[in-house]
Design a protein around this motif. Structure first.
Motif, PDB file in Angstrom:
ATOM      1  N   ILE A 149       0.780  -1.062   0.163  1.00 36.92           N
ATOM      2  CA  ILE A 149      -0.112  -0.040   0.081  1.00 36.92           C
ATOM      3  C   ILE A 149       0.887   1.342   0.065  1.00 36.92           C
ATOM      4  CG2 ILE A 149      -1.781   1.492   1.290  1.00 36.92           C
ATOM      5  CD1 ILE A 149      -2.721  -1.318   2.489  1.00 36.92           C
ATOM      6  N   ILE A 150       1.934   1.251   0.691  1.00 43.39           N
ATOM      7  CA  ILE A 150       2.727   2.237   1.258  1.00 43.39           C
ATOM      8  C   ILE A 150       3.332   2.660  -0.521  1.00 43.39           C
ATOM      9  CG2 ILE A 150       4.666   3.217   2.116  1.00 43.39           C
ATOM     10  CD1 ILE A 150       4.057   1.631   4.584  1.00 43.39           C
ATOM     11  N   LEU A 166       1.288   4.138  -2.994  1.00 47.87           N
ATOM     12  CA  LEU A 166       0.745   5.446  -2.712  1.00 47.87           C
ATOM     13  C   LEU A 166       2.105   6.668  -3.178  1.00 47.87           C
ATOM     14  CD1 LEU A 166      -1.326   5.254   0.412  1.00 47.87           C
ATOM     15  CD2 LEU A 166      -1.924   6.317  -1.450  1.00 47.87           C
ATOM     16  N   LEU A 167       3.170   6.149  -2.717  1.00 51.91           N
ATOM     17  CA  LEU A 167       4.400   6.676  -3.043  1.00 51.91           C
ATOM     18  C   LEU A 167       4.585   6.850  -4.604  1.00 51.91           C
ATOM     19  CD1 LEU A 167       7.051   5.399  -0.436  1.00 51.91           C
ATOM     20  CD2 LEU A 167       5.953   7.959  -0.528  1.00 51.91           C
ATOM     21  N   LEU A 208       2.245   6.838  -6.893  1.00 49.53           N
ATOM     22  CA  LEU A 208       1.064   7.755  -7.248  1.00 49.53           C
ATOM     23  C   LEU A 208       1.604   9.078  -7.118  1.00 49.53           C
ATOM     24  CD1 LEU A 208      -1.838   7.865  -8.184  1.00 49.53           C
ATOM     25  CD2 LEU A 208      -2.635   8.195  -6.038  1.00 49.53           C
ATOM     26  N   VAL A 209       2.147   9.404  -5.894  1.00 46.73           N
ATOM     27  CA  VAL A 209       2.738  10.650  -5.667  1.00 46.73           C
ATOM     28  C   VAL A 209       3.926  11.194  -6.423  1.00 46.73           C
ATOM     29  CG1 VAL A 209       4.021  12.075  -3.939  1.00 46.73           C
ATOM     30  CG2 VAL A 209       1.677  10.830  -3.294  1.00 46.73           C
ATOM     31  N   ILE A 259       4.240  10.622  -9.573  1.00 47.94           N
ATOM     32  CA  ILE A 259       3.783  11.027 -10.918  1.00 47.94           C
ATOM     33  C   ILE A 259       3.717  12.293 -11.076  1.00 47.94           C
ATOM     34  CG2 ILE A 259       2.013  10.568 -12.628  1.00 47.94           C
ATOM     35  CD1 ILE A 259       1.087   8.146 -11.067  1.00 47.94           C
ATOM     36  N   PRO A 260       4.663  13.031 -11.995  1.00 47.81           N
ATOM     37  CA  PRO A 260       4.528  14.420 -12.107  1.00 47.81           C
ATOM     38  C   PRO A 260       3.342  14.971 -12.915  1.00 47.81           C
ATOM     39  CG  PRO A 260       6.106  13.492 -13.507  1.00 47.81           C
ATOM     40  CD  PRO A 260       5.527  12.403 -12.710  1.00 47.81           C
TER      41      PRO A 260
END
Lengths: 344, 271
Positions: free
Chosen positions: B7-8, B11-12, B14-15, B17-18
């Motif tokens: 999960i971590i 999410l990382l 996803l973040v 992605i510019p």
């Protein structure tokens, strides 16, 4: 209680009436919390977790203030609601001959780590607050200013050191010294650090007060990286408690590492996450805990300046303990609604 | 533990992605109501020459213009004042690099109803009116008529500049009528015999009377030279140096054709 509330409220209203301009703000957090541990439901409740009523009067261009009453439906005495005065300070601009600086006095922000500008991207509190490093506000006096060219900000303060919740004769009377510096050398890259020195004398030897002081040293380091719609806030906190006033006592060091990535999908949805590692005593094994939070923020409405006005936050949180204790999980859904108006 | 790690990482990722979201041919502008007519007229003219570009313009006040640039919700934030220290720090922390583009000069003109015989005031007299020291025009050589004080709302850049250059740190009068636009100030002064107000030079109409301040009448010449004491620059803020259609538009505003529009709107061209 009711009388105290009435007196404070009256003072706030009279002060705002005397002001040249006053901003009124009300914010309410309605939260449903469902928590489980060891296969059982340990919490399933709805509450007004926090509500605050704020007045920000301006007494001319050089003097302004902030008064804040906080309401808690689940943190109060028998009548079901708790009310606390959270802010009551005045800012004096141009009183000290440093451009862009102000002198603040009263029940004011604690400039440590990120607690003073924590915007609750996740529902949980700022790490300094959550892990009891410092209180978010405290009685004191200090200087806050901006570094020229938008390069950052600084603060130097003297606090009581007991926050805004403690009352009575039991409070520690030693002062806290605090310094905070935050720099943004290039847009999107912010680094900062805070230092706080506390002394306390609440230990007795053979019924006598010990003249030596307990010394607490607190350090915070932070960085914030923002690129486009993505951001990553990292924070390291350390607190060392020295007990020279207690024979054979060893220093106790507590540390926290916190990572908080967030991604703004658009002006309506944010995806947020957070990972905290908390170690209450770095010399002791298996006493720590880690917390993972994942969630979504849904901005139903924003104001003209794009600040949140109506916001739903949903967070799922798992806390794991290094000892044998079972994991705890928590699902929180919160509706935050904010309204404000400036009157002249 | 494995599940949590996945999960971590997800999410990382996803973040990480510019944000390459394409804005297309739309340019969005918001902010100062003083700059609004310049932005609107220039946008109309620009779109006539560039029909493939769509420019949307709205007001809100200088604070809204700068807040919108910080929030990344507009391409251009109009402001009739300079960005504040607090806003600049906030912008940089958010990864925004506000660049100030001066598009015009302006004077804040002090206006009264044409029925009022007063023709000139000093800065101190204006300040004393706005702090409530003078309540009747006869106290400063005018007719026996109560003074009705009209001001701009607090989110306005015009208000900020007036506060800085005229009020000099003193508080304004309680009970002053706070209006949300220059047009509202002008029309209220025009319809209220005892009124005094202030607005951008571009909003002057024949329905009101402009006062000279410290013996200087606001004009293109006195504003550009800085002789008129309540003069200022008008700005269009961008995040970093303007690029693409935003640059094309700003280049147009600063071109001779754009500056002609600035002057046609009653403002003074940028130096």
């Amino acid at each position: 209680m009711k009388r105290a509330f009435f007196v404070i409220f009256l003072i706030m209203m009279v002060t705002s009436w005397l002001a040249a301009e006053t901003k009124f703000k009300m914010e309410l957090w309605n939260r449903w919390t469902y928590a489980r541990a060891d296969g059982e439901t340990i919490q399933n409740e709805m509450a007004l977790k926090r509500g605050y009523f704020r007045l920000e009067p301006k007494f001319g261009q050089n003097i302004s203030g902030r008064f804040n009453l906080d309401f808690f439906s689940d943190d109060g005495p028998d009548d079901g609601v708790g009310i606390k005065l959270k802010y009551a300070y005045l800012d004096f601009v141009n009183l000290i001959p440093i451009r862009g600086s102000k002198l603040t006095a009263g029940l004011m922000k604690t400039y440590f780590g990120t607690i003073y500008d924590w915007d609750y991207t996740t529902i949980d509190k700022d790490p300094s607050d959550k892990y009891k490093f410092v209180s978010s506000t405290d009685y004191g006096v200090g200087i806050f200013g901006y570094v020229p060219n938008g390069l950052g900000s600084y603060a130097v303060n003297l606090y009581n050191g007991e926050g805004y919740k403690k009352t009575g004769s039991d409070i520690n009377k030693d002062m806290n010294i605090n310094a905070n510096l935050r720099l943004t050398p290039i847009p999107g890259v912010t680094v900062g650090g805070s230092y706080m020195m506390q002394t306390k004398n609440d230990d007795e030897i053979d019924g006598e007060k010990n003249p030596d002081r307990q010394e607490n040293t607190l350090i915070a380091g932070m960085s914030k990286l923002v690129y486009g719609h993505a951001s990553l806030l990292t924070q390291y906190l350390m607190k060392t408690v020295s007990l020279p006033n207690v024979d054979d006592a060893e220093d106790v060091t507590t540390s926290v590492i916190s990572l908080m990535p967030a991604y703004k999908l658009n002006n309506i949805f944010d995806v947020v996450a957070r990972y905290d590692i908390y170690d209450p005593d770095t010399d002791t094994d298996d006493d720590g805990e880690s917390t993972f939070i994942g969630g979504v923020n849904y901005h139903i409405m924003r104001d003209a300046k794009n600040a949140p006005k109506l916001l739903v936050q949903a967070n799922y949180q798992i806390t794991s303990y290094e000892d044998a204790k079972d994991d705890e999980s928590e699902l929180m859904v919160q509706l935050r609604w904010i309204f404000s108006e400036t009157f002249k | 533990m494995y599940k949590k790690t996945v999960i971590i990482i997800a999410l990382l990722a996803l973040v990480a992605i510019p944000a390459f979201a394409k804005r297309g041919n739309k340019v969005t502008i918001a902010g100062s109501t003083t700059v609004l007519p310049i932005a609107q007229s220039c946008a109309e003219e620009f779109m006539n020459c560039h029909p493939d570009v769509n420019i949307s313009v709205r007001g809100g006040g200088s604070s809204v213009g700068i807040a919108s640039i910080i929030a990344g919700t507009v391409d251009i934030g109009d402001a009739s004042r300079h960005i504040k220290d607090k806003e600049l720090v906030q912008a940089r922390e958010m990864g925004i690099n506000p660049v100030e583009n001066v598009v015009a000069n302006d004077g804040i003109v002090v206006i009264v109803n044409p029925a009022n015989s007063i023709k000139a005031l000093s800065l101190d007299q204006v300040k004393d009116i706005y702090t409530g020291k003078f309540l009747n025009w006869k106290e400063i050589g005018g007719p026996n008529m109560p003074i009705v004080v009209i001001s701009r709302d607090v989110s306005s850049g015009t208000f900020e500049v007036f506060k800085e250059k005229v009020m000099q740190g003193t508080a304004g009068i309680d009970g002053a009528l706070m209006l949300a636009s220059n047009n509202a100030v002008v029309s209220t002064v025009a319809s209220t015999p005892g009124a005094i107000g202030y607005a951008g030079l571009g909003y002057v109409t024949s329905s009101i009377k402009v006062l000279s301040i410290e013996g200087v009448m606001p004009s293109k010449k006195t504003i550009q030279s800085g002789e008129y004491p309540i003069s200022r620059t008008l700005h269009m803020y961008t995040n970093g140096k303007a690029k693409g259609n935003v640059k094309l538009f700003l280049d147009f505003v600063l071109s001779p054709a754009g500056q002609k529009i600035v002057e046609a709107q009653g403002f003074v061209k940028a130096n």
